[in-house]
Write a protein that holds these residues in place. Structure first.
Motif, PDB file in Angstrom:
ATOM      1  N   VAL A 143       0.854  -1.182   0.000  1.00  0.00           N
ATOM      2  CA  VAL A 143       0.000   0.000   0.000  1.00  0.00           C
ATOM      3  C   VAL A 143       0.894   1.237   0.000  1.00  0.00           C
ATOM      4  O   VAL A 143       1.815   1.327   0.815  1.00  0.00           O
ATOM      5  N   ASN A 144       0.643   2.179  -0.891  1.00  0.00           N
ATOM      6  CA  ASN A 144       1.422   3.423  -0.904  1.00  0.00           C
ATOM      7  C   ASN A 144       0.715   4.472  -0.059  1.00  0.00           C
ATOM      8  O   ASN A 144      -0.345   4.973  -0.437  1.00  0.00           O
ATOM      9  N   THR A 145       1.292   4.805   1.098  1.00  0.00           N
ATOM     10  CA  THR A 145       0.665   5.786   1.988  1.00  0.00           C
ATOM     11  C   THR A 145       1.301   7.170   1.842  1.00  0.00           C
ATOM     12  O   THR A 145       0.984   8.075   2.605  1.00  0.00           O
ATOM     13  N   GLY A 146       2.199   7.321   0.886  1.00  0.00           N
ATOM     14  CA  GLY A 146       2.905   8.593   0.728  1.00  0.00           C
ATOM     15  C   GLY A 146       2.396   9.379  -0.463  1.00  0.00           C
ATOM     16  O   GLY A 146       1.388   9.021  -1.080  1.00  0.00           O
ATOM     17  N   ASP A 147       3.117  10.460  -0.788  1.00  0.00           N
ATOM     18  CA  ASP A 147       2.674  11.229  -1.956  1.00  0.00           C
ATOM     19  C   ASP A 147       3.657  11.156  -3.119  1.00  0.00           C
ATOM     20  O   ASP A 147       3.578  11.941  -4.060  1.00  0.00           O
ATOM     21  N   VAL A 148       4.587  10.223  -3.035  1.00  0.00           N
ATOM     22  CA  VAL A 148       5.452   9.907  -4.192  1.00  0.00           C
ATOM     23  C   VAL A 148       5.347   8.409  -4.448  1.00  0.00           C
ATOM     24  O   VAL A 148       4.795   7.668  -3.625  1.00  0.00           O
ATOM     25  N   THR A 149       5.898   7.960  -5.589  1.00  0.00           N
ATOM     26  CA  THR A 149       5.861   6.531  -5.920  1.00  0.00           C
ATOM     27  C   THR A 149       6.545   5.699  -4.831  1.00  0.00           C
ATOM     28  O   THR A 149       7.613   6.067  -4.346  1.00  0.00           O
ATOM     29  N   LEU A 150       5.912   4.600  -4.465  1.00  0.00           N
ATOM     30  CA  LEU A 150       6.515   3.643  -3.538  1.00  0.00           C
ATOM     31  C   LEU A 150       7.221   2.577  -4.366  1.00  0.00           C
ATOM     32  O   LEU A 150       6.594   1.895  -5.179  1.00  0.00           O
ATOM     33  N   ALA A 151       8.559   2.456  -4.187  1.00  0.00           N
ATOM     34  CA  ALA A 151       9.326   1.436  -4.913  1.00  0.00           C
ATOM     35  C   ALA A 151       9.795   0.382  -3.914  1.00  0.00           C
ATOM     36  O   ALA A 151      10.388   0.708  -2.881  1.00  0.00           O
ATOM     37  N   VAL A 152       9.501  -0.882  -4.226  1.00  0.00           N
ATOM     38  CA  VAL A 152       9.814  -1.979  -3.311  1.00  0.00           C
ATOM     39  C   VAL A 152      10.430  -3.142  -4.087  1.00  0.00           C
ATOM     40  O   VAL A 152       9.867  -3.608  -5.088  1.00  0.00           O
ATOM     41  N   GLY A 153      11.585  -3.617  -3.638  1.00  0.00           N
ATOM     42  CA  GLY A 153      12.243  -4.754  -4.267  1.00  0.00           C
ATOM     43  C   GLY A 153      11.681  -6.060  -3.725  1.00  0.00           C
ATOM     44  O   GLY A 153      11.113  -6.099  -2.626  1.00  0.00           O
ATOM     45  N   ALA A 154      11.849  -7.133  -4.507  1.00  0.00           N
ATOM     46  CA  ALA A 154      11.314  -8.434  -4.095  1.00  0.00           C
ATOM     47  C   ALA A 154      12.166  -9.557  -4.673  1.00  0.00           C
ATOM     48  O   ALA A 154      12.720  -9.424  -5.763  1.00  0.00           O
ATOM     49  N   CYS A 155      12.271 -10.660  -3.929  1.00  0.00           N
ATOM     50  CA  CYS A 155      12.926 -11.867  -4.440  1.00  0.00           C
ATOM     51  C   CYS A 155      12.162 -13.073  -3.911  1.00  0.00           C
ATOM     52  O   CYS A 155      11.871 -13.144  -2.714  1.00  0.00           O
ATOM     53  N   TRP A 156      11.801 -13.985  -4.830  1.00  0.00           N
ATOM     54  CA  TRP A 156      10.947 -15.104  -4.437  1.00  0.00           C
ATOM     55  C   TRP A 156      11.262 -16.347  -5.286  1.00  0.00           C
ATOM     56  O   TRP A 156      11.811 -16.230  -6.386  1.00  0.00           O
ATOM     57  N   PRO A 157      10.910 -17.520  -4.782  1.00  0.00           N
ATOM     58  CA  PRO A 157      11.203 -18.757  -5.511  1.00  0.00           C
ATOM     59  C   PRO A 157      10.445 -18.809  -6.836  1.00  0.00           C
ATOM     60  O   PRO A 157       9.270 -18.445  -6.901  1.00  0.00           O
ATOM     61  N   SER A 158      11.140 -19.284  -7.871  1.00  0.00           N
ATOM     62  CA  SER A 158      10.525 -19.244  -9.212  1.00  0.00           C
ATOM     63  C   SER A 158       9.334 -20.188  -9.354  1.00  0.00           C
ATOM     64  O   SER A 158       8.532 -20.041 -10.266  1.00  0.00           O
ATOM     65  N   ASP A 159       9.196 -21.157  -8.437  1.00  0.00           N
ATOM     66  CA  ASP A 159       8.038 -22.050  -8.543  1.00  0.00           C
ATOM     67  C   ASP A 159       6.907 -21.629  -7.606  1.00  0.00           C
ATOM     68  O   ASP A 159       5.952 -22.380  -7.402  1.00  0.00           O
ATOM     69  N   ALA A 160       7.004 -20.424  -7.014  1.00  0.00           N
ATOM     70  CA  ALA A 160       5.973 -19.988  -6.050  1.00  0.00           C
ATOM     71  C   ALA A 160       4.607 -19.820  -6.720  1.00  0.00           C
ATOM     72  O   ALA A 160       3.589 -20.273  -6.210  1.00  0.00           O
ATOM     73  N   GLY A 161       4.572 -19.165  -7.862  1.00  0.00           N
ATOM     74  CA  GLY A 161       3.303 -18.907  -8.531  1.00  0.00           C
ATOM     75  C   GLY A 161       2.460 -17.892  -7.766  1.00  0.00           C
ATOM     76  O   GLY A 161       2.846 -17.442  -6.676  1.00  0.00           O
TER      77      GLY A 161
END
Ligand code: F6R
Ligand code: MN
Length: 191
Positions: A143-161
């Motif tokens: 959820v973006n609670t600010g007044d600029v773009t929220l940028a968030v990195g992520a890494c997850w298992p390729s078979d997660a789906g």
């Protein structure tokens, strides 16, 4: 002939997480694709369907569904609200329920909502440098609670789906809305 040092297969902008490279895919999610996500259906209907709510960069060095690999991404949630409710991602459980994920804040300010299979919900503040471990069996939404773009990195298992169906049916028990200029959690308007 000696072995060669090759160029990296992908590059990330260290400031905002923007990804580039051959195996990088970029996608956009508009309001029109988020029916049933926000509580205020009247406010939702009054906004242009082509409004961009979030974008995702995804680096897939292996194909999705591959066992044992990893996928890497950056999500950009735009600032904005539907009624009092802040712009957010659809949210999902992983199809393979036991698969976890790391998120980390890059730019902007927001909240990570997490919900277990019993519907118990927690919320963590996301800021540049914040690190979030999403355990298996846990739905997650940004959820973006600010007044600029929220940028968030992520890494997850390729078979997660991704399993969006369960969220579409039951939603999250908590929503993030603006009250007196500040983000608060509410149980109101539960989908
Ligand atoms: C991957 C992941 C993120 C989200 C992205 C968009 O497992 O959690 O890359 O996919 O933030 O959110 P959704 O997928 O809920 O539309
Ligand atoms: Mn995920």
């Amino acid at each position: 002939m000696s072995a060669m040092i090759s160029a990296p297969r992908a590059v990330m902008d260290l400031k905002n997480g923007a990804l580039s490279g051959e195996a990088v895919a970029k996608s956009v999610k508009t309001l029109g694709e988020l029916h049933g996500v926000f509580a205020d259906t009247e406010a939702f209907a009054s906004l242009p369907g082509e409004t961009v709510v979030y974008r995702v960069h995804m680096y897939a060095p292996v194909a999705e569904q591959t066992e044992g690999g990893l996928l890497f991404g950056t999500s950009y949630v735009q600032p904005g609200k539907v009624g009092g409710e802040y712009f957010m991602t659809k949210g999902h459980f992983h199809q393979k329920r036991d698969r976890g994920e790391f998120y980390w804040g890059l730019e902007g300010r927001g909240v990570l909502l997490m919900m277990d299979e019993q519907g118990r919900c927690t919320a963590e503040e996301v800021t540049p440098g914040s690190l979030h471990y999403i355990p298996g069996f846990t739905a997650h939404r940004l959820v973006n609670t600010g007044d600029v773009t929220l940028a968030v990195g992520a890494c997850w298992p390729s078979d997660a789906g991704h399993d969006y169906g369960s969220i579409a049916q039951t939603g999250f028990p908590l929503r993030v809305v603006e009250r007196n200029g500040l983000p608060v959690l509410t149980k109101e308007g539960r989908a």
